[in-house]
Motif scaffolding. Structure first.
Motif, mmCIF file in Angstrom:
data_model
loop_
_atom_site.group_PDB
_atom_site.id
_atom_site.type_symbol
_atom_site.label_atom_id
_atom_site.label_comp_id
_atom_site.label_asym_id
_atom_site.label_seq_id
_atom_site.Cartn_x
_atom_site.Cartn_y
_atom_site.Cartn_z
ATOM 1 N N UNK A 56 0.814 -1.219 0.000
ATOM 2 C CA UNK A 56 0.000 0.000 0.000
ATOM 3 C C UNK A 56 0.847 1.269 0.000
ATOM 4 N N UNK A 57 2.131 1.136 0.261
ATOM 5 C CA UNK A 57 3.030 2.299 0.319
ATOM 6 C C UNK A 57 3.724 2.576 -1.017
ATOM 7 N N UNK A 58 3.572 1.690 -1.977
ATOM 8 C CA UNK A 58 4.257 1.863 -3.264
ATOM 9 C C UNK A 58 3.654 3.051 -3.997
ATOM 10 N N UNK A 59 4.492 3.990 -4.429
ATOM 11 C CA UNK A 59 3.981 5.167 -5.138
ATOM 12 C C UNK A 59 3.293 4.797 -6.449
ATOM 13 N N UNK A 60 2.435 5.698 -6.883
ATOM 14 C CA UNK A 60 1.755 5.538 -8.172
ATOM 15 C C UNK A 60 2.787 5.624 -9.291
ATOM 16 N N UNK A 61 2.438 5.163 -10.489
ATOM 17 C CA UNK A 61 3.364 5.299 -11.622
ATOM 18 C C UNK A 61 3.772 6.751 -11.833
ATOM 19 N N UNK A 62 4.991 6.928 -12.258
ATOM 20 C CA UNK A 62 5.503 8.268 -12.534
ATOM 21 C C UNK A 62 4.785 8.830 -13.754
ATOM 22 N N UNK A 63 4.349 10.066 -13.663
ATOM 23 C CA UNK A 63 3.620 10.667 -14.784
ATOM 24 C C UNK A 63 4.508 11.586 -15.619
ATOM 25 N N UNK A 64 5.672 11.937 -15.103
ATOM 26 C CA UNK A 64 6.590 12.765 -15.895
ATOM 27 C C UNK A 64 8.022 12.501 -15.455
ATOM 28 N N UNK A 65 8.930 12.709 -16.371
ATOM 29 C CA UNK A 65 10.347 12.587 -16.047
ATOM 30 C C UNK A 65 10.857 11.180 -15.854
ATOM 31 N N UNK A 66 10.109 10.194 -16.296
ATOM 32 C CA UNK A 66 10.556 8.814 -16.120
ATOM 33 C C UNK A 66 10.545 8.111 -17.476
ATOM 34 N N UNK A 67 11.695 7.630 -17.871
ATOM 35 C CA UNK A 67 11.803 6.908 -19.140
ATOM 36 C C UNK A 67 11.309 5.470 -19.031
ATOM 37 N N UNK A 68 11.205 4.945 -17.834
ATOM 38 C CA UNK A 68 10.867 3.534 -17.640
ATOM 39 C C UNK A 68 9.368 3.251 -17.508
ATOM 40 N N UNK A 69 8.635 4.127 -16.818
ATOM 41 C CA UNK A 69 7.221 3.852 -16.555
ATOM 42 C C UNK A 69 6.391 3.641 -17.824
ATOM 43 N N UNK A 70 6.570 4.422 -18.890
ATOM 44 C CA UNK A 70 5.772 4.156 -20.089
ATOM 45 C C UNK A 70 5.992 2.742 -20.639
ATOM 46 N N UNK A 71 7.208 2.246 -20.575
ATOM 47 C CA UNK A 71 7.479 0.887 -21.036
ATOM 48 C C UNK A 71 6.803 -0.153 -20.173
ATOM 49 N N UNK A 72 6.847 0.047 -18.855
ATOM 50 C CA UNK A 72 6.157 -0.877 -17.957
ATOM 51 C C UNK A 72 4.649 -0.816 -18.194
ATOM 52 N N UNK A 73 4.113 0.390 -18.372
ATOM 53 C CA UNK A 73 2.671 0.564 -18.562
ATOM 54 C C UNK A 73 2.196 -0.067 -19.871
ATOM 55 N N UNK A 74 3.050 -0.099 -20.863
ATOM 56 C CA UNK A 74 2.665 -0.635 -22.165
ATOM 57 C C UNK A 74 2.622 -2.159 -22.205
ATOM 58 N N UNK A 75 3.166 -2.804 -21.214
ATOM 59 C CA UNK A 75 3.167 -4.270 -21.199
ATOM 60 C C UNK A 75 1.745 -4.795 -21.108
ATOM 61 N N UNK A 76 1.462 -5.844 -21.822
ATOM 62 C CA UNK A 76 0.126 -6.430 -21.759
ATOM 63 C C UNK A 76 0.070 -7.644 -20.831
ATOM 64 N N UNK A 77 1.160 -7.920 -20.146
ATOM 65 C CA UNK A 77 1.193 -9.069 -19.236
ATOM 66 C C UNK A 77 1.269 -8.637 -17.770
ATOM 67 N N UNK A 78 0.867 -7.402 -17.499
ATOM 68 C CA UNK A 78 0.866 -6.912 -16.128
ATOM 69 C C UNK A 78 2.253 -6.525 -15.655
ATOM 70 N N UNK A 79 2.606 -6.985 -14.489
ATOM 71 C CA UNK A 79 3.889 -6.659 -13.879
ATOM 72 C C UNK A 79 4.567 -7.945 -13.409
ATOM 73 N N UNK A 80 5.035 -8.754 -14.358
ATOM 74 C CA UNK A 80 5.652 -10.024 -13.953
ATOM 75 C C UNK A 80 6.866 -9.777 -13.074
ATOM 76 N N UNK A 81 6.929 -10.500 -11.994
ATOM 77 C CA UNK A 81 8.033 -10.335 -11.053
ATOM 78 C C UNK A 81 7.954 -9.054 -10.255
ATOM 79 N N UNK A 82 6.896 -8.299 -10.473
ATOM 80 C CA UNK A 82 6.672 -7.036 -9.766
ATOM 81 C C UNK A 82 7.820 -6.049 -9.940
ATOM 82 N N UNK A 83 8.421 -6.069 -11.116
ATOM 83 C CA UNK A 83 9.542 -5.169 -11.391
ATOM 84 C C UNK A 83 9.114 -3.710 -11.418
ATOM 85 N N UNK A 84 7.928 -3.430 -11.968
ATOM 86 C CA UNK A 84 7.460 -2.047 -12.013
ATOM 87 C C UNK A 84 7.214 -1.536 -10.594
#
Length: 102
Positions: A56-84
């Motif tokens: 419950x403490x994990x921050x929301x996805x970054x909305x700006x200034x992050x090169x990684x979040x858009x790639x994680x968000x685009x995945x169609x298999x969720x968050x395997x291994x909870x890397x995001x």
């Protein structure tokens, strides 16, 4: 990327002080940073602990200034291994420039 001169650790999120395991993991990370030793394993351990024990403490996805979040968000298999989730959890205890490398 652990030099305390280049990237001092910010204060951790308040909930982390109330968790004994968070405190121990942060202390181990701090020792590595102080010794200017590699601390990647310690960073991963703290992030993994947060994901597994404080979801419950994990921050929301970054909305700006992050090169990684858009790639994680685009995945169609969720968050395997909870890397995001681990990527976002790193914001809770690392400087932004370091946290967003993974």
């Amino acid at each position: 990327m652990c030099s305390s001169d280049e990237q001092p650790l910010p204060p951790p999120a308040p909930f982390m002080w109330g968790c004994g395991k968070c405190w121990r993991l942060l202390r181990a990370l701090g020792r590595k940073v102080t010794a200017d030793a590699g601390c990647f394993t310690e960073q991963l351990a703290v992030a993994r602990h947060i994901v597994e024990n404080h979801p419950d403490e994990i921050p929301a996805p970054h909305t700006r200034g992050c090169d990684r979040c858009p790639g994680y968000a685009a995945r169609n298999d969720g968050d395997p291994g909870e890397l995001w989730a681990e990527h976002r959890a790193r914001d809770l205890f690392l400087p932004e420039a370091v946290a967003r490398l993974l």
